[in-house]
Enzyme design. Structure first.
Site, short mmCIF file in Angstrom:
data_model
loop_
_atom_site.label_atom_id
_atom_site.label_comp_id
_atom_site.label_asym_id
_atom_site.label_seq_id
_atom_site.Cartn_x
_atom_site.Cartn_y
_atom_site.Cartn_z
N GLY A 207 32.78 -87.91 -21.91
CA GLY A 207 31.58 -88.73 -22.02
C GLY A 207 30.98 -88.63 -23.41
N CYS A 208 30.05 -89.54 -23.70
CA CYS A 208 29.46 -89.58 -25.04
C CYS A 208 28.58 -88.37 -25.32
CB CYS A 208 28.68 -90.88 -25.23
SG CYS A 208 27.60 -91.32 -23.84
N TYR A 209 27.65 -88.08 -24.42
CA TYR A 209 26.81 -86.89 -24.62
C TYR A 209 27.65 -85.61 -24.71
CZ TYR A 209 22.53 -89.59 -23.57
OH TYR A 209 21.48 -90.49 -23.60
N THR A 211 30.64 -85.17 -25.71
CA THR A 211 31.36 -85.13 -26.98
C THR A 211 30.45 -84.62 -28.09
OG1 THR A 211 32.90 -86.89 -26.37
CG2 THR A 211 32.55 -86.51 -28.72
N SER A 212 29.26 -85.21 -28.20
CA SER A 212 28.34 -84.84 -29.28
C SER A 212 27.85 -83.40 -29.15
CB SER A 212 27.14 -85.79 -29.30
OG SER A 212 26.31 -85.60 -28.16
#
Length: 404
Positions: A207-209, A211-212
């Site tokens: 997911g995006c969150y 990953t960051s």
């Protein structure tokens, strides 16, 4: 022969290619032309001679199926593959847009020569080698379960990210319908799990969150430089992270000129974040995570507050991140004191990171930014498929950030 950088025009049997590249060697093999770039790999295109006043056609080596093409992540896959020398799209599905062209759904892609979108039930996988699955969670398990076993698959939904199917049921509100496939799936945080991705048939794209958040934290946890307790994460995302579906909460008048905190204590990325950090620590880690929706179309920033281990300094954290990522293409530790900005990664597959001392002794602040649709979704998916199929992982991903 020494490597030289120059503008080259490569012309062979009806195909023209122009780009600034680092050339080390050129070989000609009948109809195939192989261009060795920077000593890391080859760009290969099979071209047919133009005849009867028809334009020449370059056939890509790998035939791609794109499931769920009418969403934002599907559109980003198309955009990224437009300049990919190996991968060509031969199948596109979109149940609600079946029978339509991609250009009619996304006018910015009207220049691309793409197949008409079809319903998933009408999809023919006989002309497909690999699949990007951009379908909603909950529907993906059954569809992937029915795909031919010879296909390489990167799934951009959440359906195969969580190793424990009981945890999936708890957070997503339904039982997992493909537990055997879950055992096979590899979590695709590329820079951390590259070797596992290399040998995978099915990759669960992060997911995006997560990953960051995991990119800066995992190396620090593995090196025992930060405490496992009291990790506080404040993340902010552009509205495209919520998808393209019509929702009242995402209307302009609801989003503009304000910030909206959502999923407080119960966001579905929490177990994914904790799973990755716990794996790195070899013990259970629980985090405090709050996401916020920002009045911008794309971009993501995670500001992370951590306790430093005894005897460790912020400089130690900085140097560990430098050592971890100095050879990486897409994860960049900025110079000391430079604050990462979402503007500076927009439209790209980059993640910019930096670490700062907190005013509170023994604590540090880490800031990480990505484009939620690229490194947080479609870009990382392409990076993973490149690795799965043995191509240089930066192929098709060297788009520079869009600024301003």
């Amino acid at each position: 022969m020494s490597t030289a950088t120059f503008n080259s025009i490569f012309f062979n049997r009806g195909c023209l290619w122009k780009q600034e590249v680092k050339i080390s060697k050129i070989k000609h093999q009948n109809e195939k032309s192989r261009l060795y770039v920077g000593g890391t790999g080859a760009l290969s295109v099979k071209c047919s001679q133009a005849t009867d006043n028809k334009a020449s056609k370059c056939e890509k080596e790998v035939r791609i199926g794109l499931l769920g093409a009418s969403g934002y992540t599907g559109a980003e896959i198309v955009r990224l593959l437009a300049n990919h020398p190996y991968f060509g799209i031969t199948l596109m599905t979109a149940d609600r847009k079946a029978g339509q062209s991609m250009g009619s759904v996304f006018p910015h892609l009207i220049t691309q020569d793409l197949p008409t979108m079809v319903s998933i039930r009408d999809a023919d996988f006989s002309n497909v080698d690999a699949v990007f699955c951009c379908l909603p969670h909950g529907t993906t398990q059954e569809i992937i379960k029915g795909l031919p076993r010879n296909l390489k698959i990167v799934d951009l939904s959440a359906d195969f990210r969580l190793q424990d199917i009981a945890v999936y049921e708890e957070w997503y509100g339904q039982p997992h319908s493909a537990p055997d496939l879950q055992k096979e799936a590899v979590y695709g945080l590329t820079e951390i799990l590259r070797e596992e991705v290399k040998n995978a048939r099915l990759v669960a794209n992060p997911g995006c969150y997560p990953t960051s958040i995991q990119l800066p934290l995992v190396p620090l946890i593995k090196a025992n430089l930060i405490e496992h307790r009291n990790i506080i994460i404040d993340s902010k995302s552009g509205v495209s992270g919520a998808g393209r579906g019509a929702k009242e909460a995402n209307l302009y008048s609801e989003i503009a000129e304000g910030i909206y905190s959502y999923g407080v204590t119960r966001h579905r990325h929490v177990p994914e974040i904790e799973q990755g950090l716990s794996d790195a620590a070899h013990s259970k880690i629980t985090v405090s995570f709050t996401p916020h929706l920002m009045p911008m179309s794309r971009g993501m920033q995670s500001t992370i507050y951590v306790e430093i281990s005894p005897g460790v300094t912020v400089e130690d954290l900085y140097q560990q991140l430098r050592i971890t990522y100095e050879a990486e293409e897409f994860v960049k530790l900025l110079e000391k004191g430079i604050v990462p900005r979402t503007h500076n990664v927009r439209g790209s597959n980059y993640c910019f990171i930096n670490v700062f001392p907190d005013r509170i002794p023994g604590r540090a602040i880490i800031i990480s930014v990505i484009d939620n649709l690229v490194k947080g979704a479609s870009g990382q998916a392409l990076q993973n498929l490149n690795i799965m199929l043995g191509y240089p992982e930066n192929t098709g991903l060297l788009y520079q950030p869009l600024f301003p």
